[in-house]
Scaffold this motif. Structure first.
Motif, short mmCIF file in Angstrom:
data_model
loop_
_atom_site.label_atom_id
_atom_site.label_comp_id
_atom_site.label_asym_id
_atom_site.label_seq_id
_atom_site.Cartn_x
_atom_site.Cartn_y
_atom_site.Cartn_z
N GLU A 1 63.26 -34.70 -48.36
CA GLU A 1 62.09 -34.60 -49.23
C GLU A 1 61.86 -35.95 -49.92
N GLN A 2 60.61 -36.24 -50.21
CA GLN A 2 60.33 -37.49 -50.91
C GLN A 2 60.82 -37.36 -52.35
N VAL B 1 61.06 -37.57 -56.29
CA VAL B 1 60.10 -37.55 -57.39
C VAL B 1 60.78 -38.24 -58.57
N THR C 1 58.87 -39.85 -64.93
CA THR C 1 57.55 -40.43 -65.26
C THR C 1 57.65 -41.61 -66.21
N CYS D 1 60.07 -47.29 -60.98
CA CYS D 1 59.78 -46.21 -60.04
C CYS D 1 58.28 -46.01 -59.87
N VAL E 1 56.32 -45.97 -56.37
CA VAL E 1 55.45 -44.87 -55.94
C VAL E 1 54.11 -45.42 -55.48
N ASN F 1 61.29 -44.88 -50.57
CA ASN F 1 62.03 -43.66 -50.89
C ASN F 1 63.49 -43.95 -51.17
#
Length: 69
Positions: free
Chosen positions: A19-20, A22, A25, A30, A34, A53
């Motif tokens: 999975e990518q 996450v 925030t 990062c 993204v 990734n």
């Protein structure tokens, strides 16, 4: 006379891609990765998508303590 192998090995079984990641925030590094990943995906540069990734995953991986010799 030797016993020559005349059949092929079965194909390798590959799993699904991971999975990518996450990222949090509140991380500027990062957030940049993204954005870079999104540009790479839009351009079809899947190698760069994978590199982003890996960088995102590695950025927040806990560091191992080095053992003293």
């Amino acid at each position: 006379m030797t016993n020559a192998k005349t059949t092929m090995d079965p194909p390798p079984v590959l799993g699904l891609p991971a999975e990518q990641p996450v990222p949090p925030t509140d991380c500027e590094r990062c957030a940049g990765l993204v954005e870079e990943r999104a540009r790479a995906r839009a351009a079809g540069d899947w190698s760069q998508v994978s590199d982003c990734n890996v960088a995102i995953r590695a950025h927040h991986r806990p560091r191992r303590k080095r053992r003293k010799a």
